[in-house]
Design an enzyme around this catalytic site. Sequence first.
Site, PDB file in Angstrom:
ATOM      1  N   HIS A 478       0.834  -1.206   0.000  1.00  0.00           N
ATOM      2  CA  HIS A 478       0.000   0.000   0.000  1.00  0.00           C
ATOM      3  C   HIS A 478       0.871   1.259   0.000  1.00  0.00           C
ATOM      4  O   HIS A 478       0.714   2.135  -0.864  1.00  0.00           O
ATOM      5  CB  HIS A 478      -0.909  -0.017   1.235  1.00  0.00           C
ATOM      6  CG  HIS A 478      -1.795   1.179   1.368  1.00  0.00           C
ATOM      7  ND1 HIS A 478      -3.139   1.143   1.066  1.00  0.00           N
ATOM      8  CD2 HIS A 478      -1.543   2.460   1.766  1.00  0.00           C
ATOM      9  CE1 HIS A 478      -3.669   2.343   1.266  1.00  0.00           C
ATOM     10  NE2 HIS A 478      -2.715   3.159   1.698  1.00  0.00           N
ATOM     11  N   GLU A 479       1.780   1.332   0.954  1.00  0.00           N
ATOM     12  CA  GLU A 479       2.614   2.536   1.055  1.00  0.00           C
ATOM     13  C   GLU A 479       3.548   2.662  -0.144  1.00  0.00           C
ATOM     14  O   GLU A 479       3.864   3.766  -0.585  1.00  0.00           O
ATOM     15  CB  GLU A 479       3.407   2.529   2.368  1.00  0.00           C
ATOM     16  CG  GLU A 479       2.548   2.525   3.627  1.00  0.00           C
ATOM     17  CD  GLU A 479       1.484   3.612   3.648  1.00  0.00           C
ATOM     18  OE1 GLU A 479       1.681   4.667   3.013  1.00  0.00           O
ATOM     19  OE2 GLU A 479       0.440   3.406   4.296  1.00  0.00           O
ATOM     20  N   HIS A 482       1.845   4.413  -2.950  1.00  0.00           N
ATOM     21  CA  HIS A 482       1.980   5.865  -2.809  1.00  0.00           C
ATOM     22  C   HIS A 482       3.363   6.312  -3.279  1.00  0.00           C
ATOM     23  O   HIS A 482       3.511   7.332  -3.962  1.00  0.00           O
ATOM     24  CB  HIS A 482       1.809   6.282  -1.342  1.00  0.00           C
ATOM     25  CG  HIS A 482       0.402   6.313  -0.853  1.00  0.00           C
ATOM     26  ND1 HIS A 482      -0.609   6.979  -1.513  1.00  0.00           N
ATOM     27  CD2 HIS A 482      -0.158   5.798   0.270  1.00  0.00           C
ATOM     28  CE1 HIS A 482      -1.737   6.855  -0.822  1.00  0.00           C
ATOM     29  NE2 HIS A 482      -1.491   6.139   0.258  1.00  0.00           N
ATOM     30  N   HIS A 485       3.770   6.724  -6.912  1.00  0.00           N
ATOM     31  CA  HIS A 485       3.122   7.958  -7.368  1.00  0.00           C
ATOM     32  C   HIS A 485       4.128   9.114  -7.325  1.00  0.00           C
ATOM     33  O   HIS A 485       4.145   9.981  -8.208  1.00  0.00           O
ATOM     34  CB  HIS A 485       1.921   8.259  -6.477  1.00  0.00           C
ATOM     35  CG  HIS A 485       0.826   9.013  -7.158  1.00  0.00           C
ATOM     36  ND1 HIS A 485      -0.384   9.268  -6.557  1.00  0.00           N
ATOM     37  CD2 HIS A 485       0.742   9.582  -8.376  1.00  0.00           C
ATOM     38  CE1 HIS A 485      -1.164   9.957  -7.385  1.00  0.00           C
ATOM     39  NE2 HIS A 485      -0.495  10.168  -8.492  1.00  0.00           N
TER      40      HIS A 485
END
Length: 684
Positions: A478-479, A482, A485
């Site tokens: 999940h992290e 990010h 991105h």
Amino acid sequence: MNPLLEKFNTKYTSSPFQEIKEEHYLPAFQELIKTSEKEIDDITNNPEAPTFENIIEAMAFSGERLDRVSNIFFNLNSAETNDEIQKIAQEVSPLLTEFSSKISQNEKLFERIKSVYDQKDSLSLNEEQQTLLNETYKGFVRSGALLSEEDKKKLEKINMDLSIKSLQFGQNALASTNAYFKHIIDKEELKGIPEAILQQYEEDAKEKGLEGYVITLQYPSYLPAMTYAENRELRKELALANGKKSFDGGEFDNQNLIKEIVKLRQQKAELLSYKNYADFVLEERMAQSPAKVFEFLNELLEKATPYAQKEIEELKSLAKADGIDDIQSYDHTFYAEKLRKQKFDIDDEELKPYFPLEKVQEAVFGLAGKLFGLEFKEITDVQKYHQDVKTYEVLEVRSQKTEESDSLETSDYKALLYADYHPRKGKRAGAWMTSYKNQYKKDGENSRPHISVVCNFTKPTKDTPSLLTFQEVTTLFHEFGHALHGILADTQYPNLSGTSVKWDFVELPSQFLENYCYEPEFLKTFAKHYRTGEILPTKKIEKLSQSKSFMEGYQTLRQLGFGLLDMAYHTKSDKVADIKTFETEETKATNLYPSNPETAASPSFSHIFQGGYSAGYYSYKWAEVLDADAFQYFKENGIFNPEIAAKYKILLSSGGTKNPMELYKNFRGREPKVESLLKRAFGE
């Protein structure tokens, strides 16, 4: 010499962490605020006629050094704080708020911005420039540029108070978390808890100079106890302590701060001519209005409630077999784990040896390579803020055809990555991605970002490496979603780069990447026993994949409860009298267990009272629709499909340069469908 006031002349222009002392921060902020004010004055008083370049673009690149120091300071206030840093934060936050207010309420500057904005239809601007112009103008209006002088002063005071109170909220939540620990001498009280976890509890006890075992409210310590401890009284005591964080009437109580924060936010909204704070926030989100958010949340609530109730009935049956007729919230994790093992023959402790942190990280790095051509090389010539942190140079590997060879690989520097994985006293709970330096293009150079992934995974012991639960595996993915991105950012302006997107779009990349954790084809490449190298048996992998929707009804209602509570605080601030009463009333439709009068979630709900999720917590579920729909596209065409990955890479690299729905439609060919989420979650 103050290292924060020097140019960061390292190979990567990286932060000089080891040279920084606490006494450097305040003078650096004071000096750089003056420098930034001078930059703004020069832009404001430019004798030339206002243009996009000398006003809008110049502002986008102003304050770069102040931004760098702010990123360093506030990131460390979350990841490596101490009493002195927290004290400095209380001094610095008002200075930055005052500086920001001076800019946003500078009438002459706004006149020049408005002059450019009024000409926008006649200017030859590309899409990113148009976005920057629109966002700059709207940002000033939303910061009070059109208010009277009297109201501008009121707004400035409100913003100042909010910055101080939000900071205090977070400091209280951290202090309250750190203040509690459960000391146990008799090992029998810990029956059911795996040996590897007990070793960690022993290590924690030794750190405190105690015999026996210590359980804290840090997630890697608290969760295993709630999952495996057969001692129901222990589970009850720990859950009570966790639920009383900043809700016990003591030194770190946050109840009054909540009332003050929501009242101030409402005042701010009304001053800016909005009905409530949610209206103000959502104007700049994909959802656009509170009505749309409530409609979205309630639609999911209606769909998910029957599934959640069925799941709780299954847990009640298990508890009844143990002689428990009144199953409580502190029993949930324990019996959910029992049920999961019964249904899927999956035991987190049995799985953990197959997920050593180092190998999971290799897997996520490898996935980024396969999808986006990225390569990660550990480096040691970059300063770190703690010895646990590891640093990586991120490269983009590209194949080029030449006259001498059909294919030649070249590598371009893409980003600097900090990986900080283990809990410690000065680090807040949870997991997050952040940035120490934004990406932007200026003077012919593509200045690359510095990205950090911060988690709280169990530390290695003398006998075992750091082994992750499967939930922690998905947390890392999940992290890292990010982080991608930020790493892949490729925009002109720093304030449109990376994760600088609409808040209800920002969770798409993170939640999207979690999907790979459940794919057998991918799991087989890295789920290997840390001692034997044995691949996780195929049956286990299949069961793990099937377990993706396990307790999905309960988890959905839990998230919806937080989303509804957040929206209630920011649409009904006048109804917030007693925190517990308000919370209970606003979440009653999502509560599946009796509420304990001694506990409340709001006083430690840092996402909305300290972080950026105020009137925006719904965005987790909103982004689940996006990520389910996006991953379905891959599933239909191959989870490593290079053409689709290339389109998705464009979405990631575009940051906030376009409307997120337009970005999504360019990638997917259509708008997202909520049916994709319902199908994944409940098989509908």
